[in-house]
Design an enzyme around this catalytic site. Structure first.
Site, mmCIF file in Angstrom:
data_model
loop_
_atom_site.group_PDB
_atom_site.id
_atom_site.type_symbol
_atom_site.label_atom_id
_atom_site.label_comp_id
_atom_site.label_asym_id
_atom_site.label_seq_id
_atom_site.Cartn_x
_atom_site.Cartn_y
_atom_site.Cartn_z
ATOM 1 C CG HIS A 103 -0.071 0.090 2.492
ATOM 2 N ND1 HIS A 103 0.433 -0.969 3.130
ATOM 3 C CD2 HIS A 103 0.044 1.152 3.310
ATOM 4 C CE1 HIS A 103 1.104 -0.716 4.175
ATOM 5 N NE2 HIS A 103 0.826 0.684 4.317
ATOM 6 N NE ARG B 294 8.067 -6.344 11.128
ATOM 7 C CZ ARG B 294 7.391 -5.045 10.824
ATOM 8 N NH1 ARG B 294 6.258 -4.785 11.630
ATOM 9 N NH2 ARG B 294 7.899 -4.501 9.933
ATOM 10 C CG HIS C 245 5.133 0.783 2.706
ATOM 11 N ND1 HIS C 245 4.806 2.008 2.022
ATOM 12 C CD2 HIS C 245 4.693 0.562 3.984
ATOM 13 C CE1 HIS C 245 3.948 2.362 3.212
ATOM 14 N NE2 HIS C 245 3.980 1.717 4.120
ATOM 15 C CG ASP D 217 2.095 5.058 4.573
ATOM 16 O OD1 ASP D 217 1.552 4.029 4.751
ATOM 17 O OD2 ASP D 217 3.244 5.110 5.283
#
Length: 726
Positions: A559, A641, A631, A561
């Site tokens: 996508h 994570r 990204h 941002d």
């Protein structure tokens, strides 16, 4: 204020060979000057370093003059001229001998001329004046002035110290120590503004900048005069640079132990090296001291600017001449062709408009050299990075055209990246490293910083993530059923601290770490232009162990941002519901004890991966939020994570209101807990640990425009609330 020492102290103390009366070679003078500097013999150091600079300038001047003088020789020596026509059409040996005489005769005559001329100007041993690449680079970087400013300062010669410091700083604007020294000099009594002068000022850049000031102020007659001066000086500097290309052969790979080439291969290789050097001279003169990249189309842009200036000043004759000269570079440029039609109409169809002869010569010579270089690359191997955007497509061999186009695209990308770097100042905290920049990440407006956080700070923030489940109650990720998603906003973290569920120190660290990241990203991408928080989010993604087998999806799909990505249409629509006000994004990683979870960037097709970043403690990835940086996140296949996700905006009206509330709550608590009568150090958002020493930023690169810019408004939605990214 001591500069970093050059490797010149390793040079032996050899007897000086006279270059011209009383002037030894510049490399030995520089080495002796550095030794005197180390011995704190300031007077001797200053004298030797000044002599080194004079010797270096004199050496370059001697080489340029000798080469220009020897260029004017007859094409052939008398004996060879008389023998040139002795070959016959039937005798191969005679033809071969005539060919060799035609080739080597002028070369031998030129060599003899140079040897005599340089010997007379430099002394009996011109070869002693050949310095290493490292020494030549030291003079190009103006490093002697770094030593000189300290020596003059110690000798109480403040005006000379300031001039030396300024001269070095002009070519090295990112040098932190010199930046501080310059600021100190500005505050000293007795220092005048006139002392800040560039002792190595380049004439064409002074004239160019003055011309652009007049141009931007609509003072076109004055602009034309200074731009003409700039063009004349630039062409002169170009010739001087080309003359210095005819130096000794330099192996591009000095470590390669390969078989030495034969006579003709060596001649061809050296000649092509000289031609490539001459071609690169246009970049040399188009790169202002202290800049990383060259001004694009430097010579053609002068003609474009002059055409417009003369036209506005009412001198259509000279405007037409400049337009005709510009068309030598871009013969199919439609706006300029239209202008030429207008000039013919205004001046009369019978009026003959011709391009300038020196520009015609420049273009023809450059094209001839390009033909030879491309022929050599096609048939003998090697590569050529063409410095010009105007090179005709038909000049390039068919099998090299694809690579040429790719090189041009890469060059454009490098130019964008370099312009980014030139706009930015030094990082605002010491110890932080730029691990990858846009060029290494095959994109634009991308960067990776390391050592933003320490291991202990990462552990403290990870302790805070244990409460992150309170933010979304450890729900399944909205992007994949194979992971759990946990998030915590800064305001929620403060509220948890108020309830005693988390440590206040960890909450403050979250605010400090995100503010530190903001300052780093602002100084790197937009120095002098404020970035506001748009959203701050402590996020953890945890693999669901029993649901990893055969997994094919991503942790977060590809996508952008601040726009809606349309891979099929190769477009990204900057409109709601996208967060159109976001300008920059950042991810501050806290751990690496998991599998998968790499951040990756793609082309607009969302498929072609251009770069990957593996998370680790203290690593900050930052990038612009637009369509240039699609990204995603690879699947987290094992473990947890965690990172601080950060988004920024230039629009103050879209600043993160939750963060403002959180900072006020923390500040109120500090006031309540602070002992009466003691002075507080400032609000949370300004607190920085003692190990993070701020340094100054930054310079912004000026940009020139050929045509007057119009006013462009940016539409933003009237009301967009700061929402959760997910």
């Amino acid at each position: 204020m001591a500069p970093v020492l050059l490797p010149l102290l390793l040079l032996p103390l050899l007897p000086a060979v006279p270059a011209w009366p009383g002037a030894p070679p510049p490399d030995l003078l520089l080495a002796d000057g550095v030794r005197a500097y180390e011995a704190r013999d300031w007077a001797r150091a200053a004298a030797l370093l000044q002599r080194a600079l004079l010797s270096h300038a004199g050496l370059r001047r001697a080489r340029r003059r000798c080469r220009r003088r020897c260029e004017r020789l007859d094409a052939f020596p008398p004996a060879l001229r008389s023998a040139r026509g002795t070959g016959t059409d039937t005798g191969w040996e005679e033809e071969e001998e005539g060919w060799e005489a035609a080739l080597f005769g002028p070369a031998l005559r030129r060599a003899l001329c140079l040897q005599r001329c340089l010997g007379a100007r430099l002394g009996s041993a011109p070869a002693a004046h050949r310095a290493s690449r490292a020494v030549r680079a030291a003079f190009d970087r103006r490093e002697p002035y770094n030593y000189l400013q300290v020596a003059f300062f110690q000798l109480k010669k403040l005006d000379q110290a300031v001039s030396a410091a300024h001269t070095f700083f002009v070519a090295n604007p990112q040098h932190l120590q010199m930046r501080e020294d310059i600021e100190k000099y500005r505050r000293m009594s007795g220092v005048k503004s006139d002392n800040f002068r560039d002792l190595e000022a380049i004439p064409h850049w002074e004239a160019y900048e003055a011309g652009m000031q007049h141009y931007n102020a609509d003072e076109y007659p004055q602009a034309a005069a200074r731009l003409e001066e700039s063009l004349t000086e630039a062409l002169s500097a170009l010739e001087q640079c080309r003359a210095l290309c005819e130096g000794p052969w330099e192996d591009e790979d000095e470590e390669e132990e390969d078989m030495q080439p034969g006579l003709y291969e060596a001649i061809a290789a050296h000649y092509i090296q000289v031609l490539k050097c001459r071609q690169q001279c246009v970049l040399d003169i188009a790169t202002k001291p202290g800049w990383i990249s060259a001004t694009e189309d430097f010579i053609p842009s002068h003609l474009d600017l002059l055409q417009f200036s003369y036209d506005q000043a009412g001198n259509q004759t000279l405007a037409a001449e400049c337009a005709a000269s510009y068309l030598l570079f871009y013969p199919m440029d439609e706006p300029m062709l239209e202008r030429m039609k207008e000039y013919h109409g205004e001046l009369g169809e019978d009026t003959r408009v011709t391009a300038r002869e020196n520009i015609r010569h420049y273009v023809q010579r450059s094209l001839m050299e390009k033909k030879l270089i491309y022929y050599a690359v096609e048939h003998l191997g090697g590569s050529f990075n063409d410095p010009d955007l105007w090179t005709p497509d038909e000049l390039i061999p068919e099998n090299l055209k694809k690579k040429h186009r790719e090189d041009q695209e890469k060059q454009k990308q490098r130019t964008l990246d370099v312009e980014e770097r030139e706009k930015r100042g030094p990082l605002p905290f010491e110890g932080i490293a730029v691990t990858m920049d846009s060029s290494q990440m095959n994109g634009t407006q991308r960067v990776v910083f390391d050592r933003v956080l320490t291991e202990s700070e990462c552990k403290d923030l990870l302790r805070l993530t244990k409460a992150a489940g309170e933010g979304y109650r450890s729900r399944r990720s909205p992007h994949t059923p194979h992971e759990r998603f946990e998030g915590l906003t800064v305001l929620k973290a403060v509220q948890l601290a108020q309830n005693g569920d988390v440590d206040w120190r960890d909450v403050k660290l979250l605010l400090q770490a995100s503010e530190k990241s903001r300052k780093i990203i602002e100084s790197y991408f937009t120095p002098g232009k404020k970035l506001h928080f748009s959203f701050t989010h402590l996020v953890c993604r945890t693999a669901v162990e029993e649901e990893q087998e055969g997994r094919m999806d991503l942790s977060h799909p590809v996508h952008a941002d601040n726009c809606l990505l349309d891979p099929e249409g190769q477009e990204c629509w900057r409109e709601p519901p996208a967060y159109v006000y976001r300008d920059y994004s950042g991810i501050l990683y806290l751990n690496d004890d998991f599998q998968g979870g790499d951040l990756f960037f793609t082309e607009m097709d969302t498929v072609t991966v251009t770069a990957k970043v593996h998370p680790k403690c203290g690593r900050l990835v930052a990038f612009s939020s637009g369509k240039e940086n699609p990204h995603g996140v690879q699947a987290v296949s094992r473990g947890r994570r965690c990172a601080v996700a950060l988004w920024y905006t230039h629009s103050q009206e879209h600043a993160e209101q939750e963060r403002v509330k959180a900072e006020k709550l923390v500040e109120q608590r500090d006031v309540e807990d602070w002992p009466d009568g003691e002075e507080r150090q400032g609000a949370v958002h300004n607190s920085i640990s003692s190990s993070e020493r701020p340094v100054r930023s930054s310079r912004a690169r000026p940009t020139s425009q050929t045509h007057k810019p119009g006013s462009e408004g940016t539409q933003r939605p009237k009301e967009l609330r700061a929402r959760d990214e997910f």
